[in-house]
Every structure is written in C-alpha cells, then in structure tokens.
Write a protein that holds these residues in place. Structure first.
Motif, PDB file in Angstrom:
ATOM      1  N   GLU A 118       1.489   2.350 -11.502  1.00 19.00           N
ATOM      2  CA  GLU A 118       2.054   1.430 -10.529  1.00 19.00           C
ATOM      3  C   GLU A 118       3.423   0.957 -11.006  1.00 19.00           C
ATOM      4  O   GLU A 118       3.774   1.088 -12.160  1.00 19.00           O
ATOM      5  CB  GLU A 118       1.122   0.238 -10.344  1.00 19.00           C
ATOM      6  N   GLY A 119       4.178   0.387 -10.111  1.00 17.43           N
ATOM      7  CA  GLY A 119       5.489  -0.146 -10.454  1.00 17.43           C
ATOM      8  C   GLY A 119       6.586   0.514  -9.639  1.00 17.43           C
ATOM      9  O   GLY A 119       7.666  -0.020  -9.502  1.00 17.43           O
ATOM     10  N   ALA A 120       6.322   1.687  -9.116  1.00 14.61           N
ATOM     11  CA  ALA A 120       7.272   2.390  -8.260  1.00 14.61           C
ATOM     12  C   ALA A 120       6.474   3.134  -7.200  1.00 14.61           C
ATOM     13  O   ALA A 120       5.270   3.347  -7.352  1.00 14.61           O
ATOM     14  CB  ALA A 120       8.102   3.365  -9.078  1.00 14.61           C
ATOM     15  N   ARG A 121       7.140   3.535  -6.151  1.00 13.63           N
ATOM     16  CA  ARG A 121       6.457   4.319  -5.119  1.00 13.63           C
ATOM     17  C   ARG A 121       6.215   5.731  -5.626  1.00 13.63           C
ATOM     18  O   ARG A 121       6.991   6.277  -6.400  1.00 13.63           O
ATOM     19  CB  ARG A 121       7.304   4.357  -3.857  1.00 13.63           C
TER      20      ARG A 121
ATOM     21  N   TYR B 243       0.844  -1.192   0.000  1.00 18.15           N
ATOM     22  CA  TYR B 243       0.000   0.000   0.000  1.00 18.15           C
ATOM     23  C   TYR B 243       0.885   1.250   0.000  1.00 18.15           C
ATOM     24  O   TYR B 243       1.796   1.385   0.808  1.00 18.15           O
ATOM     25  CB  TYR B 243      -0.920  -0.007   1.220  1.00 18.15           C
ATOM     26  N   ASP B 244       0.628   2.155  -0.888  1.00 18.05           N
ATOM     27  CA  ASP B 244       1.372   3.403  -0.991  1.00 18.05           C
ATOM     28  C   ASP B 244       0.410   4.545  -0.649  1.00 18.05           C
ATOM     29  O   ASP B 244      -0.403   4.963  -1.470  1.00 18.05           O
ATOM     30  CB  ASP B 244       1.939   3.556  -2.408  1.00 18.05           C
ATOM     31  N   ALA B 245       0.505   5.038   0.577  1.00 15.30           N
ATOM     32  CA  ALA B 245      -0.408   6.089   1.051  1.00 15.30           C
ATOM     33  C   ALA B 245      -0.273   7.361   0.222  1.00 15.30           C
ATOM     34  O   ALA B 245      -1.269   8.046  -0.041  1.00 15.30           O
ATOM     35  CB  ALA B 245      -0.135   6.389   2.521  1.00 15.30           C
ATOM     36  N   ASP B 246       0.945   7.682  -0.201  1.00 11.77           N
ATOM     37  CA  ASP B 246       1.156   8.890  -1.000  1.00 11.77           C
ATOM     38  C   ASP B 246       0.469   8.773  -2.358  1.00 11.77           C
ATOM     39  O   ASP B 246      -0.163   9.728  -2.838  1.00 11.77           O
ATOM     40  CB  ASP B 246       2.645   9.164  -1.177  1.00 11.77           C
ATOM     41  N   ALA B 247       0.580   7.610  -2.965  1.00  8.28           N
ATOM     42  CA  ALA B 247      -0.091   7.391  -4.258  1.00  8.28           C
ATOM     43  C   ALA B 247      -1.600   7.462  -4.087  1.00  8.28           C
ATOM     44  O   ALA B 247      -2.306   8.014  -4.941  1.00  8.28           O
ATOM     45  CB  ALA B 247       0.322   6.041  -4.849  1.00  8.28           C
ATOM     46  N   ALA B 248      -2.091   6.941  -2.977  1.00  6.33           N
ATOM     47  CA  ALA B 248      -3.534   6.986  -2.717  1.00  6.33           C
ATOM     48  C   ALA B 248      -4.004   8.433  -2.559  1.00  6.33           C
ATOM     49  O   ALA B 248      -5.069   8.809  -3.078  1.00  6.33           O
ATOM     50  CB  ALA B 248      -3.867   6.175  -1.470  1.00  6.33           C
TER      51      ALA B 248
END
Length: 184
Positions: free
Chosen positions: A68-71, A5-10
């Motif tokens: 997706e694929g990186a933070r 889970y990436d909170a920043d991406a969310a």
C-alpha cells in the motif's frame, strides 16, 4: 492512499491468491493504456506492445505482494517505464559505433543494420506465436528458460524444445531472405 479503493490492486491480490481470471481482468483493464504509455518512450508500436507484455510478465514472474502507499497502476507503469528505458539503452548499445568512424561508413552501417533489423522483425512476425514468444522472452527480454517456463506455463523441457524449433524456423526464414550462415 489509505481509504481509497484500488480495483487494480484488488485484482492483483486476487490473482496472487490463485484466481487466474483476476490476472486476465487486470490485463484487459490496463494493457491498452500501458501500451500507449510505453509508446511515448519507444516511439514504436511493436516495441511498446513488447514493453507492456514484459511489464505484465514481471508481475507474473516476481509475484511480489503489492504494498500500500501508491496505486497499483503507478507500480505497473514504473515497471513498464524501466523496461522501456532498458530497451532504449539496449538498442543504443547495439547501434553504437566506434569513435572516429567516418560519416559515410556510419550511415552505411546504420542503413544495413536497420535493414537487418527490419528483416529480422518481419521473419519473427511470420513465426508461429509460441515460437515468437519463446524467442522474444529469451533473447530480447533476457528471461532464462526457467523464467520462460513460468511465463508460458510450460515445463523447462518444453521451453528448450520450443526454443530449438523456433531458432531452426527463424534461421530458415532468414536464409530465404538472403542472410547467409554467418549473418544468422
């Protein structure tokens, strides 16, 4: 990085979906670290802050969906790195001297250029924040008035008016500091 889970991406995706508070949260979470990262390239705190702000401005203007694929943090830092390198290249070009210039003339020219830059920076800091923003975005960051309008959430007409007033105010401040009309 599937499954993590990436909170920043969310937060970024939530902002893209229209949640303005998500962008504020993203900036609050990442801005200090991004400034420190940019400082490692620029060596100047004000320039590092400008680079970080510019990286966020790129997110706002481009509004590219994050893949997706990186933070997300990696994506943002890449933008900041590119902006910092652009700034360094631009500054190098501004201080470049013609080949064969004598060393004394080179030192004098660098001294006067540095003094001019310090004076300009001091005068910019004394401007109203909205004037400083529009000048920095337009002249230092290379954004068009339409892009500035998007960043500042103003109409193009408002940006043109701000830009005109900002240039007039800056010119007055510079003239008080001893710059003559040709220097301004």
């Amino acid at each position: 990085m599937t499954g993590i889970y990436d909170a920043d991406a969310a937060l970024y995706r939530a902002w893209l979906d229209g949640n303005g508070a998500a962008l504020e949260s993203l900036v609050a979470r990442l801005s200090d670290a991004l400034v420190r990262f940019a400082y490692s390239y620029t060596g100047d705190e004000a320039a590092a802050e400008d680079v970080a702000a510019d990286a966020f401005a790129v997110l706002v203007c481009k509004r590219k969906p994050f893949t997706e694929g990186a933070r997300f943090r990696t994506y943002l830092y890449k933008i900041a790195r590119n902006r910092a390198l652009d700034l360094l290249r631009r500054n190098r070009r501004l201080t470049a001297l013609p080949e064969g210039a004598p060393a004394r003339e080179d030192a004098e020219r660098q001294f006067f250029a540095a003094e001019r830059d310090r004076t300009l920076f001091a005068c910019m800091r004394r401007l109203a924040p909205q004037y400083r923003e529009v000048l920095e975005l337009t002249y230092f960051e290379g954004f068009t008035p339409a892009e500035c309008a998007a960043i500042l959430k103003k109409s193009s007409k408002q940006v043109y008016n701000l830009l005109s007033r900002a240039k007039t105010s800056l010119k007055e401040l510079l003239e008080k500091e001893g710059f003559d009309h040709e220097d301004v």
